[in-house]
Enzyme design. Structure first.
Site, PDB file in Angstrom:
ATOM      1  N   CYS A   1      26.085  -2.193  28.652  1.00  0.00           N
ATOM      2  CA  CYS A   1      26.373  -1.603  27.342  1.00  0.00           C
ATOM      3  C   CYS A   1      27.816  -1.092  27.319  1.00  0.00           C
ATOM      4  O   CYS A   1      28.230  -0.352  28.215  1.00  0.00           O
ATOM      5  CB  CYS A   1      25.394  -0.456  27.082  1.00  0.00           C
ATOM      6  SG  CYS A   1      25.699   0.413  25.532  1.00  0.00           S
TER       7      CYS A   1
ATOM      8  N   CYS B   1      27.698   3.024  26.989  1.00  0.00           N
ATOM      9  CA  CYS B   1      27.311   3.959  28.061  1.00  0.00           C
ATOM     10  C   CYS B   1      27.303   3.339  29.450  1.00  0.00           C
ATOM     11  O   CYS B   1      27.003   4.021  30.422  1.00  0.00           O
ATOM     12  CB  CYS B   1      25.930   4.542  27.767  1.00  0.00           C
ATOM     13  SG  CYS B   1      24.585   3.342  27.928  1.00  0.00           S
TER      14      CYS B   1
ATOM     15  N   CYS C   1      19.910 -12.412  21.245  1.00  0.00           N
ATOM     16  CA  CYS C   1      21.194 -12.809  20.670  1.00  0.00           C
ATOM     17  C   CYS C   1      22.037 -11.541  20.524  1.00  0.00           C
ATOM     18  O   CYS C   1      21.811 -10.734  19.624  1.00  0.00           O
ATOM     19  CB  CYS C   1      20.932 -13.476  19.330  1.00  0.00           C
ATOM     20  SG  CYS C   1      22.356 -14.282  18.618  1.00  0.00           S
TER      21      CYS C   1
ATOM     22  N   CYS D   1      21.493   4.761  25.362  1.00  0.00           N
ATOM     23  CA  CYS D   1      22.286   5.442  24.330  1.00  0.00           C
ATOM     24  C   CYS D   1      21.872   5.082  22.908  1.00  0.00           C
ATOM     25  O   CYS D   1      22.387   5.661  21.958  1.00  0.00           O
ATOM     26  CB  CYS D   1      23.773   5.182  24.530  1.00  0.00           C
ATOM     27  SG  CYS D   1      24.316   3.514  24.110  1.00  0.00           S
TER      28      CYS D   1
ATOM     29  N   CYS E   1      20.279  -0.484  23.210  1.00  0.00           N
ATOM     30  CA  CYS E   1      20.355   0.017  24.575  1.00  0.00           C
ATOM     31  C   CYS E   1      19.349   1.156  24.716  1.00  0.00           C
ATOM     32  O   CYS E   1      19.326   2.066  23.885  1.00  0.00           O
ATOM     33  CB  CYS E   1      21.774   0.513  24.863  1.00  0.00           C
ATOM     34  SG  CYS E   1      21.944   1.369  26.447  1.00  0.00           S
TER      35      CYS E   1
END
Length: 131
Positions: free
Chosen positions: A48, A51, A119, A99, A96
């Site tokens: 991510c 984070c 995707c 976060c 995510c």
């Protein structure tokens, strides 16, 4: 939903680029074929951009022909999914799990063994090559 990694809107804006903020915090979508991660074929891990939580292994990445980095499976407990009814359709959004940053959507037209296509927006992720 409360996420373990939480920042104020001002902190997110300071931490992320404008494009990253638009996708991760405002559920935007990058234009297809604009992310270098779409053409990333080295062994490694996608994380991510908000984070740094690890999200996908390169071993699950495939070329979906859509213009966005695509995977058939996330790492265990790395993402959350929720119903997205924007744009007059029902899709499954992928965030995510650390976060809450918006990553993209998951569809049921992917390859075996899962049949899923995660995707993802490349701008929402970083890539670390395997050492």
């Amino acid at each position: 939903r409360a996420y373990p990694y939480a920042l104020s809107d001002a902190e997110w804006r300071a931490r992320l680029t404008k494009a990253q903020y638009e996708v991760l915090r405002q559920e935007g979508t990058e234009r297809p074929y604009t992310s270098p991660l779409n053409d990333e074929h080295r062994a490694g891990t996608f994380a991510c951009a908000g984070c740094a939580q690890k999200l996908f292994s390169s071993t699950t990445k495939f070329d979906s022909g859509t213009g966005w980095p695509s995977f058939w499976q996330p790492l265990e407990r790395a993402v959350d999914t929720l119903e997205d009814r924007s744009f007059g359709m029902t899709r499954t959004a992928v965030n995510c799990s650390n976060c809450g940053g918006h990553l993209g959507h998951v569809f049921d037209d992917g390859p075996r063994p899962t049949g899923l296509r995660y995707c993802m927006n490349g701008v929402a992720m970083s890539f670390t090559p395997q050492a």
